[in-house]
Each structure stands twice: as C-alpha cells, then as structure tokens.
Design an enzyme around this catalytic site. Structure first.
Site, mmCIF file in Angstrom:
data_model
loop_
_atom_site.group_PDB
_atom_site.id
_atom_site.type_symbol
_atom_site.label_atom_id
_atom_site.label_comp_id
_atom_site.label_asym_id
_atom_site.label_seq_id
_atom_site.Cartn_x
_atom_site.Cartn_y
_atom_site.Cartn_z
ATOM 1 N N LYS A 75 24.512 50.753 14.013
ATOM 2 C CA LYS A 75 23.848 50.661 12.750
ATOM 3 C C LYS A 75 22.807 51.436 13.601
ATOM 4 O O LYS A 75 21.912 51.232 14.291
ATOM 5 C CB LYS A 75 24.313 49.457 12.240
ATOM 6 C CG LYS A 75 25.505 48.871 11.604
ATOM 7 C CD LYS A 75 25.832 50.360 10.227
ATOM 8 C CE LYS A 75 26.977 50.718 9.903
ATOM 9 N NZ LYS A 75 28.320 48.646 9.161
HETATM 10 C C1 LIG Z 1 29.219 48.263 8.593
HETATM 11 C C2 LIG Z 1 29.608 47.803 7.616
HETATM 12 C C3 LIG Z 1 29.579 47.569 6.908
HETATM 13 C C4 LIG Z 1 30.420 46.150 8.192
HETATM 14 O O1 LIG Z 1 29.153 45.373 8.603
HETATM 15 P P1 LIG Z 1 29.647 44.573 10.195
HETATM 16 O O2 LIG Z 1 28.612 44.092 10.710
HETATM 17 O O3 LIG Z 1 30.533 45.096 11.107
HETATM 18 O O4 LIG Z 1 31.190 42.765 9.541
HETATM 19 C C5 LIG Z 1 29.972 46.818 5.657
HETATM 20 N N1 LIG Z 1 29.065 47.795 4.314
HETATM 21 C C6 LIG Z 1 29.748 48.903 4.965
HETATM 22 C C7 LIG Z 1 29.115 50.107 4.365
HETATM 23 C C8 LIG Z 1 28.935 49.483 6.654
HETATM 24 O O5 LIG Z 1 29.306 50.617 6.685
#
Ligand SMILES: *Cc1c(COP(=O)(O)O)cnc(C)c1O
Length: 384
Positions: free
Chosen positions: A182
């Site tokens: 991210k």
């Molecule tokens: C990455 C992602 C998540 C999940 O995030 P985590 O921290 O891995 O639980 C949820 N929603 C979207 C749209 C994502 O891209």
C-alpha cells in the site's frame, strides 16, 4: 533487459533505524509507539480519533461491529473490491449485497445505492478505488437520510482529498491498510479513523479481548495484574514494532506521494490521447492517492484481449496486475448467495478489460518511461 516489478517497497535508513530503535527499547507489542502513531495519523488526516490495528480487514470488521451490524442485516458492498469488504460482513452474520460500480472511475454511484437500499440495509461500504475518493457527499447524504452508516474502505486512499478534506475525516468510520504494497506500510497493519469518541472507544475495547486496560497502561498502575473483560473482543492490536515503521513511513508520506503523482502524470500524458486505452476519469473535486494506475483496453481496437496483452507485457519485462476479480464472481459468494456474473454488468466488463500498471514511490522515472514504451509498442503491434 531489467525487469520492472509490479511493486517494490520503499524502505530507507529512516525506517531501518526506527525499527532498530524500537527493537532495542524492548517494548515490542502495543504501547506508546502505537499511541503516538495514532495521534500523528489522526493529525495528518484531520480526524478526531484513530485506532491502530493489525490490518484494514480488522478495521472494517470492528467498524461494522461497533455500528451494530448483525444477523438479518444487509450491507452494500461494491463488486469491485477486495475480499475483506465482503468477508467481514459474513463473519458478523449479515449479508453482503454487491452493487455495481461506475465505468468512469470504478467507484459506486449514489443512484445505484438508492436503488439497492432495503429496510434491512444497515451499512454501506464504499471503496476509494485506486486511491480516488468515492462520491462521498452524495453517498453520506443518502445513507444518513435512511439512518444507514457509511464505512469507507480507504485501503487505497492515503493520502487523498475530497473537496479539500482528507479521506479519513469524512465518513462515519474510515479504514486504512498498511499492507506491504500500500502507499505506506507497517508490513501488516491498519487504522480506523472516526470523529466519534464512542465508536473509537468501542473499537479499541474490542481490538484487545474487550479488556478494560491494556498491559502498557497497567504497567504503571498500583495493581498491574488487574483487568476486567468488559465485552466480547478479538485480538487485532498493532504492535509497537509495526508502529515504529509506520511513524517513519508517515514522516515520508508526502514525499512518497509526490513520486507516485509524478509517475501518474507521465502515464496520463502518454495514454490519455491513445484511442486503444481508456484511462479512468480523475474527478476535479478529488486529490488522488495513486495507489494504483488502472487502465482499460477499448474493446475491439486491438487484435488481442486483456490477458494476452498482459502476457506480452510480462514477456517485455513489465509486471502488471488486475484489480479486481469482482467479488460476486468468486465461488464462495456465487454458491452461498446465487450471484451471477451479469448481476453487476459494469464490474464484469471492468474485470474483462482493465489492468494495473506498476506505480510506487520506489519506482524511478526511467522505469515509468520504460513501462510507457512497452505499452505503446504492444499497442501498435496489435492495432487493427
Ligand atoms: C489491501 C486491501 C484491503 C485489506 O487490507 P489488509 O490491511 O491487508 O487487511 C481491503 N480493501 C482493499 C480495497 C484493499 O486493497
């Protein structure tokens, strides 16, 4: 030929020394660093409260729980989204009702929400697709007039702005992800932000077994062994070790964002004028976080389909991805609720034609230029 990976983490000496210091200081689990990360994060996005957790999935889970989503309820979930947004609804005994997205920006349109609301609708999850905020004002107006709460899945949208406010300060509860790929990372981690003290306290309590006072606060009290279980909880707190990484990344977030913006600008300049690609609409009221750069092949213009296009990209040394396989098309949701691919036709066509190019802060301008030339070369080769 050097490859351009789909992602590479952006870790500098700032992060390495922050994590080393946290290791030496000796309080590894949740403590003052997690608190400090929450404070700095809340300040950055302009929210009253922030709660650091072990993932965005946990943030979504606790958010729906504190909003009292439960058996018999329905929660609207965009079909173009990640597993988390749907699974947490099912875990709470409620039903995910998948709704279609708009083809211009892949976020949900307010009028689609209006037609999907029933007397059972308890909450709406909105996804800020690729890092561009959803149409939040209209969605919040509709939701609140039906006494429905909005949980924003902002896993892509840090830092993003909507009408001059940061995402994280707008919806009832906003959930961020610090998963490795991210816009900033704690390896694994998440954050829930809200302007409600009541919801913030409720989520904090549930994030650590429903225990009244966590260990790091008890340590300084007269009876450090004493605690009380006030409610049924889970275990999804963020350790200080991760928060140390988060604080370091947060201090570099604006610089990292500038690099992603510079790459997005190059891509847009190169691709917007081409008739074989369609770029997503950048809405003027939004400041995009550019977590993803998503494009679509215009049907019929090239002699190849999306899958072969991506295979050629890979053969030319550029890794790509697809965001997302629509939730309603996955086996579990098809079998459990009887969804058909055509139930969300725009999401189906988005899935068939879209792809994501590499974009990340550790990527160089030279790499971005290489991506552009490979895309153009394949485009020209297969033009009808
Ligand atoms: C990455 C992602 C998540 C999940 O995030 P985590 O921290 O891995 O639980 C949820 N929603 C979207 C749209 C994502 O891209």
């Amino acid at each position: 030929m050097t490859k351009v990976p789909f992602f590479r983490p952006d870790i500098t000496d700032v992060e390495i020394s922050a994590v080393s210091n946290a290791l030496r200081e000796g309080w590894l689990t949740t403590g003052e660093k997690a608190r400090s990360f929450e404070d700095h994060f809340a300040e950055k996005v302009g929210s009253k409260r922030a709660l650091a957790l072990n993932s965005c999935t946990s943030a979504l889970h606790l958010a729906l729980k504190v909003l009292e989503v439960g058996p018999g309820d329905e929660v609207l979930v965009p079909a173009i989204g990640f597993a988390s947004s749907a699974e947490v609804v099912v875990h709470l005994g409620a039903k995910p009702v998948f709704i279609d997205v708009a083809k211009e920006d892949h976020t949900v349109d307010p009028d689609v929400i209006v037609s999907a609301i029933t007397p059972r609708t308890r909450s709406i999850i909105v996804v800020d697709f690729a890092g561009q905020p959803a149409k939040l004002n209209a969605i919040l107006d509709i939701a609140h007039s039906h006494n429905i709460k909005v949980v924003e899945d902002a896993a892509h949208a840090l830092p993003a702005k909507y009408h001059d406010s940061f995402v994280g300060s707008i919806s009832d509860i906003t959930c961020f992800s610090f998963y490795s790929t991210k816009t900033m990372t704690t390896a694994e981690g998440g954050m829930a932000t809200t302007n409600s003290d009541e919801w913030a306290e409720g989520m904090r309590l549930m994030s650590l077994h429903g225990i009244s006072k966590p260990a790091w606060l008890r340590e300084k009290s007269k009876r450090p062994w004493h605690y009380d279980i006030k409610t049924l909880g889970w275990k999804c707190n963020m350790p200080d070790l991760a928060a140390a990484l988060g604080l370091a990344q947060l201090s570099r977030l604006d610089a990292m964002t500038d690099q992603r913006r510079a790459i997005a600008k190059l891509y847009l300049q190169a691709f917007q004028e081409q008739d074989y690609f369609e770029c997503l609409l950048e809405r003027p009221e939004c400041e995009h976080a550019w977590h993803l750069f998503v494009m679509k092949l215009r049907p019929g213009v090239l002699r190849i389909e999306r899958d072969q296009f991506l295979q050629e990209m890979n053969e030319h040394g550029v890794s790509t991805s697809v965001h997302f396989i629509p939730l309603h098309m996955h086996t579990y949701y098809r079998e459990k609720y009887g969804y058909q691919p055509e139930d969300c036709p725009v999401s189906l066509s988005v899935y068939q034609n879209s792809f994501s190019l590499p974009i990340y802060s550790a990527m160089t301008i030279e790499e971005a230029e290489r991506v552009i030339s490979v895309v153009m070369e394949i485009g020209q080769k297969y033009r009808r």
